[in-house]
Design an enzyme around this catalytic site. Structure first.
Site, mmCIF file in Angstrom:
data_model
loop_
_atom_site.group_PDB
_atom_site.id
_atom_site.type_symbol
_atom_site.label_atom_id
_atom_site.label_comp_id
_atom_site.label_asym_id
_atom_site.label_seq_id
_atom_site.Cartn_x
_atom_site.Cartn_y
_atom_site.Cartn_z
ATOM 1 N N HIS A 52 0.832 -1.188 0.000
ATOM 2 C CA HIS A 52 0.000 0.000 0.000
ATOM 3 C C HIS A 52 0.872 1.246 0.000
ATOM 4 O O HIS A 52 2.078 1.198 0.259
ATOM 5 C CB HIS A 52 -0.928 -0.016 1.212
ATOM 6 N N GLU A 54 1.079 3.744 2.040
ATOM 7 C CA GLU A 54 1.710 4.061 3.317
ATOM 8 C C GLU A 54 2.967 3.222 3.528
ATOM 9 O O GLU A 54 4.008 3.729 3.992
ATOM 10 C CB GLU A 54 0.728 3.802 4.470
ATOM 11 N N THR A 198 -22.351 -3.846 -32.543
ATOM 12 C CA THR A 198 -21.154 -3.033 -32.802
ATOM 13 C C THR A 198 -19.929 -3.915 -32.977
ATOM 14 O O THR A 198 -19.076 -3.662 -33.834
ATOM 15 C CB THR A 198 -20.937 -2.031 -31.662
ATOM 16 N N ARG A 209 -3.706 1.846 -27.258
ATOM 17 C CA ARG A 209 -2.584 2.149 -28.131
ATOM 18 C C ARG A 209 -1.617 3.082 -27.402
ATOM 19 O O ARG A 209 -2.019 3.938 -26.639
ATOM 20 C CB ARG A 209 -3.101 2.843 -29.400
ATOM 21 N N GLU A 294 -18.659 1.835 -24.695
ATOM 22 C CA GLU A 294 -18.288 2.514 -25.935
ATOM 23 C C GLU A 294 -19.291 2.335 -27.069
ATOM 24 O O GLU A 294 -19.095 2.889 -28.141
ATOM 25 C CB GLU A 294 -16.895 2.054 -26.383
ATOM 26 N N GLY A 296 -22.809 0.060 -29.055
ATOM 27 C CA GLY A 296 -23.343 1.103 -29.933
ATOM 28 C C GLY A 296 -24.588 1.755 -29.338
ATOM 29 O O GLY A 296 -24.809 1.751 -28.128
#
Length: 364
Positions: A52, A54, A198, A209, A294, A296
């Site tokens: 973590h 800390e 889609t 990318r 994202e 459709g």
């Protein structure tokens, strides 16, 4: 020196942002140790299972931790998880004071970390830059309280509201700067979602990318699961694949996907449509705290109609397509008052495109 000093909390927040999108299902946290006005140690949580923030800061500071002030963006944990409780390490190191931006909403922690520190005689101040810290970890806060991911709907649309031409062509409505932003959004999300239509039409890879990008889990919502098995380029692109389909799809097709290493979620459906609540619950059980939807248009409409979208990000391109594919489809309202009212939180530019960020207006 005044305590707490906002300079050091700002530094802790900057460090925390380095872990954004990489720590799920844990929160992104940054920590800074300060002694006599000088930073003696700093760190951030890099990934689930790793130390973590800390612990990273204490390790960097070493013996200089004794008598130092700790600035941390989230309440230190007081329970045993994959790593030991941070409160014990803070107490053992001899830290004098702790400034935490916000309390951890996790019921395993909420307030327990602060109480453990105070019982040990450590001064605790909470609330400095809480809004910034809460904004950074909105997905974590949503998931740990409700068990569901924080949903962002991204749409690249023409000025007349289309996401594709009448023939289904959509590459590219937005410009290169906007597409770079989307890749960054993907790298910070736990998972990316597209609908089956889609997926079949556009054959998106849904990967990131650019150097340093982390591929999210890729989720396909479809009742026609066989097409996923035939998409070799998609399966080879990298990143875990999850297919969410209605119960009742042919068992052989589901088994075929599993044999390819694909996670298959068979969910309750009504009239062939998966129930949005069951879908989000299932993703939450997979440890997905943030979902970037994202497309459709039908998938967008399915989420909007259910009230499942927490944030909208629209890339408005200076383009008119006339008749085309609607950005949000599949549901309708009869009266203006029944529409989904949004509050715009920011308007910026990405190259030639306008970027609008909006959130639902709470009812009542």
């Amino acid at each position: 020196m005044p305590f707490p000093d906002p300079r050091f909390m700002r530094l802790a927040l900057r460090l925390a942002r380095r872990g954004a999108g990489r720590t799920s299902p844990n929160p992104a946290v940054g920590a800074v140790l300060v002694r006599k006005g000088t930073v003696v140690g700093a760190g951030y949580h890099r990934a689930a299972g790793m130390p973590h923030a800390e612990a990273e800061a204490l390790r960097a500071a070493g013996a200089a931790s004794r008598g130092a002030d700790l600035y941390v963006t989230l309440e230190p944990c007081a329970h045993m998880g994959r790593t030991g409780p941070c409160t014990g390490a803070i107490i053992a190191a001899g830290v004098r004071r702790v400034a935490a931006a916000m309390q951890d909403p996790n019921p395993k922690v909420a307030g327990r970390g602060f109480r453990a520190l105070r019982r040990a005689g450590i001064t605790v101040v909470r609330g400095m830059m809480e809004e910034e810290a809460r904004s950074l970890n909105r997905p974590y806060c949503r998931w740990v309280v409700s068990g569901r991911p924080f949903v962002t709907l991204k749409l690249a649309v023409s000025l007349d509201g289309q996401i594709a031409t009448a023939d289904g062509e959509s590459r590219w409505i937005s410009g290169e700067p906007a597409r770079k932003m989307v890749h960054r959004m993907r790298s910070e999300a736990d998972a990316v979602l597209v609908g089956g239509e889609t997926f079949r039409r556009d054959a998106p890879l849904l990967t990131v990318r650019g150097r340093g990008g982390r591929n999210p889990r890729r989720v396909i919502l479809t009742s026609r699961v066989s097409g996923v098995a035939r998409s070799g380029r998609f399966l080879e692109a990298g990143g875990e694949v999850i297919v969410a389909a209605p119960r009742g799809v042919p068992r052989g097709e589901a088994d075929r996907l599993r044999s390819l290493g694909i996670r298959v979620l068979l969910l309750p459906a009504r009239k062939g449509r998966i129930e949005p609540g069951a879908f989000l619950d299932a993703l939450g059980r997979e440890g997905i705290t943030s979902l970037l939807a994202e497309g459709g248009g039908k998938t967008a409409g399915w989420l909007v109609e259910a009230g499942a979208v927490d944030r909208y990000i629209l890339f408005l391109a200076p383009l008119l397509l006339g008749e085309g594919v609607r950005s949000v489809a599949g549901f309708a309202v009869r009266r203006i008052q029944e529409g989904r009212r949004l509050a715009i939180t920011s308007v910026t530019r990405a190259g030639g495109d306008i970027v609008v960020v909006a959130e639902p207006v709470p009812e009542g």
